[in-house]
Motif scaffolding. Sequence first.
Motif, PDB file in Angstrom:
ATOM      1  N   ALA A 443      -2.546   8.858   9.557  1.00 18.47           N
ATOM      2  CA  ALA A 443      -1.795   7.277  10.007  1.00 18.47           C
ATOM      3  C   ALA A 443      -0.279   7.323  10.308  1.00 18.47           C
ATOM      4  CB  ALA A 443      -2.218   6.359   8.858  1.00 18.47           C
ATOM      5  N   VAL A 444       0.040   6.624  11.148  1.00 18.54           N
ATOM      6  CA  VAL A 444       1.355   6.479  11.458  1.00 18.54           C
ATOM      7  C   VAL A 444       1.629   5.099  12.500  1.00 18.54           C
ATOM      8  CG1 VAL A 444       1.074   7.665  13.715  1.00 18.54           C
ATOM      9  CG2 VAL A 444       3.282   7.681  12.628  1.00 18.54           C
ATOM     10  N   ILE A 445       2.830   4.417  12.395  1.00 18.43           N
ATOM     11  CA  ILE A 445       3.273   3.635  13.029  1.00 18.43           C
ATOM     12  C   ILE A 445       4.430   4.131  13.722  1.00 18.43           C
ATOM     13  CG2 ILE A 445       4.250   1.159  13.077  1.00 18.43           C
ATOM     14  CD1 ILE A 445       1.482   0.983  12.022  1.00 18.43           C
ATOM     15  N   GLU A 515      -3.718  -2.289   6.686  1.00 21.37           N
ATOM     16  CA  GLU A 515      -3.622  -3.383   6.338  1.00 21.37           C
ATOM     17  C   GLU A 515      -2.095  -3.483   5.751  1.00 21.37           C
ATOM     18  OE1 GLU A 515      -6.277  -5.582   3.709  1.00 21.37           O
ATOM     19  OE2 GLU A 515      -8.122  -4.635   4.692  1.00 21.37           O
ATOM     20  N   LEU A 516      -1.802  -4.841   5.807  1.00 22.79           N
ATOM     21  CA  LEU A 516      -0.372  -5.170   5.421  1.00 22.79           C
ATOM     22  C   LEU A 516      -0.265  -5.540   3.968  1.00 22.79           C
ATOM     23  CD1 LEU A 516       0.771  -7.017   8.600  1.00 22.79           C
ATOM     24  CD2 LEU A 516       1.724  -4.932   7.871  1.00 22.79           C
ATOM     25  N   ALA A 517       0.934  -4.987   3.403  1.00 25.63           N
ATOM     26  CA  ALA A 517       1.178  -5.438   1.846  1.00 25.63           C
ATOM     27  C   ALA A 517       2.601  -5.678   1.925  1.00 25.63           C
ATOM     28  CB  ALA A 517       0.535  -4.359   0.957  1.00 25.63           C
ATOM     29  N   THR A 518       3.092  -6.700   1.439  1.00 20.91           N
ATOM     30  CA  THR A 518       4.670  -7.003   1.627  1.00 20.91           C
ATOM     31  C   THR A 518       5.115  -7.444   0.471  1.00 20.91           C
ATOM     32  OG1 THR A 518       4.431  -9.224   2.418  1.00 20.91           O
ATOM     33  CG2 THR A 518       4.684  -7.385   4.032  1.00 20.91           C
ATOM     34  N   SER A 519       6.550  -7.403   0.188  1.00 24.06           N
ATOM     35  CA  SER A 519       7.395  -8.035  -0.766  1.00 24.06           C
ATOM     36  C   SER A 519       8.569  -8.328  -0.186  1.00 24.06           C
ATOM     37  CB  SER A 519       7.404  -7.235  -2.026  1.00 24.06           C
ATOM     38  OG  SER A 519       8.175  -7.970  -2.844  1.00 24.06           O
ATOM     39  N   ILE A 520       8.885  -9.397   0.478  1.00 21.78           N
ATOM     40  CA  ILE A 520      10.050  -9.706   1.433  1.00 21.78           C
ATOM     41  C   ILE A 520      10.672 -11.185   0.655  1.00 21.78           C
ATOM     42  CG2 ILE A 520      11.068 -10.556   3.437  1.00 21.78           C
ATOM     43  CD1 ILE A 520       8.914  -8.406   4.863  1.00 21.78           C
ATOM     44  N   ARG A 521       9.831 -12.267   0.758  1.00 22.01           N
ATOM     45  CA  ARG A 521      10.396 -13.481   0.207  1.00 22.01           C
ATOM     46  C   ARG A 521       9.523 -13.726  -1.315  1.00 22.01           C
ATOM     47  NH1 ARG A 521       9.383 -15.933   5.512  1.00 22.01           N
ATOM     48  NH2 ARG A 521      11.254 -15.896   6.669  1.00 22.01           N
ATOM     49  N   GLU A 549      -6.790   0.031  -3.170  1.00 24.67           N
ATOM     50  CA  GLU A 549      -8.120  -0.409  -2.563  1.00 24.67           C
ATOM     51  C   GLU A 549      -8.177   0.280  -1.121  1.00 24.67           C
ATOM     52  OE1 GLU A 549      -7.990  -4.649  -2.381  1.00 24.67           O
ATOM     53  OE2 GLU A 549      -7.540  -4.977  -4.623  1.00 24.67           O
ATOM     54  N   MET A 550      -7.080   0.252  -0.481  1.00 24.53           N
ATOM     55  CA  MET A 550      -7.269   0.987   1.066  1.00 24.53           C
ATOM     56  C   MET A 550      -7.463   2.200   0.834  1.00 24.53           C
ATOM     57  SD  MET A 550      -6.908  -1.569   2.785  1.00 24.53           S
ATOM     58  CE  MET A 550      -7.644  -2.681   1.627  1.00 24.53           C
ATOM     59  N   ALA A 551      -6.801   3.032  -0.380  1.00 23.91           N
ATOM     60  CA  ALA A 551      -7.072   4.455  -0.345  1.00 23.91           C
ATOM     61  C   ALA A 551      -8.727   4.614  -0.539  1.00 23.91           C
ATOM     62  CB  ALA A 551      -6.302   5.072  -1.238  1.00 23.91           C
ATOM     63  N   ALA A 552      -9.283   3.946  -1.479  1.00 20.76           N
ATOM     64  CA  ALA A 552     -10.676   3.985  -1.796  1.00 20.76           C
ATOM     65  C   ALA A 552     -11.453   3.720  -0.543  1.00 20.76           C
ATOM     66  CB  ALA A 552     -11.005   3.182  -2.916  1.00 20.76           C
ATOM     67  N   MET A 553     -11.117   2.914   0.353  1.00 22.93           N
ATOM     68  CA  MET A 553     -11.832   2.310   1.417  1.00 22.93           C
ATOM     69  C   MET A 553     -12.034   3.602   2.204  1.00 22.93           C
ATOM     70  SD  MET A 553     -11.107  -1.567   2.060  1.00 22.93           S
ATOM     71  CE  MET A 553     -12.206  -1.658   3.392  1.00 22.93           C
ATOM     72  N   ASN A 554     -10.937   4.262   2.358  1.00 21.95           N
ATOM     73  CA  ASN A 554     -10.797   5.603   3.305  1.00 21.95           C
ATOM     74  C   ASN A 554     -10.902   5.500   4.868  1.00 21.95           C
ATOM     75  OD1 ASN A 554     -10.127   8.388   3.256  1.00 21.95           O
ATOM     76  ND2 ASN A 554     -12.186   8.843   3.106  1.00 21.95           N
ATOM     77  N   ASP A 555     -10.900   4.296   5.502  1.00 26.27           N
ATOM     78  CA  ASP A 555     -11.056   3.858   6.605  1.00 26.27           C
ATOM     79  C   ASP A 555      -9.823   3.295   7.358  1.00 26.27           C
ATOM     80  OD1 ASP A 555     -11.499   1.190   5.664  1.00 26.27           O
ATOM     81  OD2 ASP A 555     -13.098   0.790   7.036  1.00 26.27           O
ATOM     82  N   ARG A 556      -8.763   2.865   6.451  1.00 30.23           N
ATOM     83  CA  ARG A 556      -7.680   2.268   6.903  1.00 30.23           C
ATOM     84  C   ARG A 556      -6.530   2.552   6.026  1.00 30.23           C
ATOM     85  NH1 ARG A 556     -10.239  -3.660   6.061  1.00 30.23           N
ATOM     86  NH2 ARG A 556     -12.026  -2.470   6.744  1.00 30.23           N
ATOM     87  N   VAL A 557      -5.464   2.341   6.442  1.00 29.63           N
ATOM     88  CA  VAL A 557      -4.172   2.716   5.600  1.00 29.63           C
ATOM     89  C   VAL A 557      -3.413   1.470   5.306  1.00 29.63           C
ATOM     90  CG1 VAL A 557      -2.563   3.072   7.669  1.00 29.63           C
ATOM     91  CG2 VAL A 557      -2.107   4.279   5.702  1.00 29.63           C
ATOM     92  N   ALA A 590      -0.342   5.433   0.881  1.00 30.69           N
ATOM     93  CA  ALA A 590       0.161   4.276   1.747  1.00 30.69           C
ATOM     94  C   ALA A 590       1.438   4.871   2.750  1.00 30.69           C
ATOM     95  CB  ALA A 590       0.629   3.033   0.909  1.00 30.69           C
ATOM     96  N   ILE A 591       1.656   4.271   3.595  1.00 28.55           N
ATOM     97  CA  ILE A 591       2.810   4.515   4.479  1.00 28.55           C
ATOM     98  C   ILE A 591       3.491   2.993   4.445  1.00 28.55           C
ATOM     99  CG2 ILE A 591       1.723   6.044   5.845  1.00 28.55           C
ATOM    100  CD1 ILE A 591       1.571   4.032   8.172  1.00 28.55           C
ATOM    101  N   GLY A 592       5.002   3.469   4.548  1.00 31.50           N
ATOM    102  CA  GLY A 592       5.670   1.998   4.752  1.00 31.50           C
ATOM    103  C   GLY A 592       7.298   2.189   4.913  1.00 31.50           C
TER     104      GLY A 592
END
Length: 659
Positions: A443-445, A515-521, A549-557, A590-592
């Motif tokens: 996975a990469v952006i 799937e996105l996960a953020t901490s900005i505001r 959770e995403m790692a356990a699903m193994n179909d998305r990052v 995860a990537i980020g």
Amino acid sequence: MTNVLAGVPLALTKLASASDHNAAKDRYQALLGDIDQQVAQLESKDSLLGKVRVALVLAAIVFWVASLGENGVTGAGWIGSVLFALFYVAAGINEPVRDSMKQLRRNSSVIGRLIARLDRDWDRLATLRLTSQLAEVELTDHRRDTASDLDLLGKASLFHLTSMTATMPGVRTLASWLAGPAIEATAKARSEAIDALAPLRDQRIRFYTLARQVAESTGDPDHFVDWATGETWLSKRGWLKAWSRMSLWLSIGFIAMIVAGVMLMGSPAMTRIGFGGVLAIIVINIIITTVFLGPAHQIFSIAMANRRFVDDFIELFSAADWLPKNDSSGSQEGMIAKLRRVLFDDSQTSAVVGMRDLGRVARAGSLRQSAATFLLYLPLQALTLWDVRVLNRLEQWQLKFGSETKAWFEALGELESLMSLAALKDDYPSWTRPTWVADPEQAVIRSNSIGHPLLADADRVINDVTIGPPGTLLLVTGSNMSGKSTMLRSVGLNVALAGCGAPVCADQFELASTELATSIRVSDDVSQGVSFYMAELNRLKSVVDHAREMAAMNDRVCLFLLDEILQGTNSRERQIAVVRVLDHLVQSKAIGAITTHDLELADEPAMQSAATTVHFRETIRPDAEGNEQMTFDYKMRQGVSPTTNALRLLEMVGLGEES
């Protein structure tokens, strides 16, 4: 990292985006010009017909007055009547003219919104109605936080940039798409449908106008679906149906006795019995209506809020008739084909068939709603419990079609969302269709010339950004106001666009299912006794849990975007805590990207092994009077930031050290 793609300078890339804006705006302005011209012609015709109507009425009055008295003009009354009849003819001709004017003004309003999207006119886009509808959209806490961080659903948001939705199903669907995951198969299916709808400009504008008209003039589709899929009311009150049938036959019998007593047999006793029986039925039915039928009338207000509710949705669902038979790839199993089947094609259970059937019931139920037919409704209700008979037909409809209604309005929401995103596709042909990495392990952006889609074309600065693969992260350093947070949001917003199947604001954009996960505001919560630091920790715990959770699903990052985290503690502890949080995320595959002012963070061993470090910077030059001026080019460069500007900014606002 540079701001040049395949030798194309930044200025030329900006020029392409500006060209998109100008071409789309010119097209819409031309449409507005045509509409204004048509409205002007209709206003002239309306004014003429108005004068004709006034003249006919006045002339009719003159002739009627002339016919009065013994010396009245012979035939003047008839001429007055003819003139008054001609007034009604003129009124009949005038009504379609005014309807056309209203329709053109609705079209003008829709095109005005399309232009406002191009101009990023957020005040015009964020209407009170849309703001209220967005507040009703239900999202999980995690997705609500991400939407707030990335400006997905607020005032100056991605929703308002992309949305031409008007009905609640459309608003809810588009909002959930924007705040939801970017899944390859789903996004590709949406993208194929958007590509097929984008060229249909005239049809889309008609659809936007009709959807807005429906949303402003009809009842609540959610309440309608709740009723249609819920329990029937009358079926548990069989005595009402039995009495409705009995009162019909008794009324016929008693009325027959009255007619026979008065006209045929001349029997006063028979007439009195007939009148007494009719009066008893009326009294009983008034009591039943007053005491028992309140819930039935509530059902009427939901199932057929008015005749217009049913007719509007028949017309809106019928718009599916002009949808292409397949999507842009030629597939007859894509989203468009499925929407056609649900809304229009299926002769047994489609939305159009069901609503037309409901329309026949609504015609019977509308007797009580119209002043013109209320006098007919009163004896029908008093003698036969007409409302019970209508409700019985409604519940028969409910049993036949109720289970299908949820799918109808979900399909409508999807169609409205696709129509909205098709306008974005049509208006920004230089924005690109993303490509997908199938293997989550890789996975990469990866983006070339990515920009912030909410910024105006003239203000947007583009960069090349790469995040991933798993086991790595992007560490973004730099001065205050230099563009670090904007870069995070640029990535997150374009991932949201990609997940919707929309084009993205980049020359090239590659991603995996994400799937996105953020901490900005993040803010404290005094009411809950939560400090700012604890609020940050709670948000970061949510991000880490989501990554696992995403790692356990193994179909998305999981793509995490963290902005200046853990500011609520001292510098050394913050560095240690940040490294620990990032270690949890990296271990979860995860990537980020994370932004920071702590330049020492880049020296941490864990960061040196996992992070690619980049920076944004400022330039300080004296102006003509020798005063320091700070400027930013918002371009991302390799390595750790060589500058800081906190104290200089303090001085620039007049809070520097006193001499």
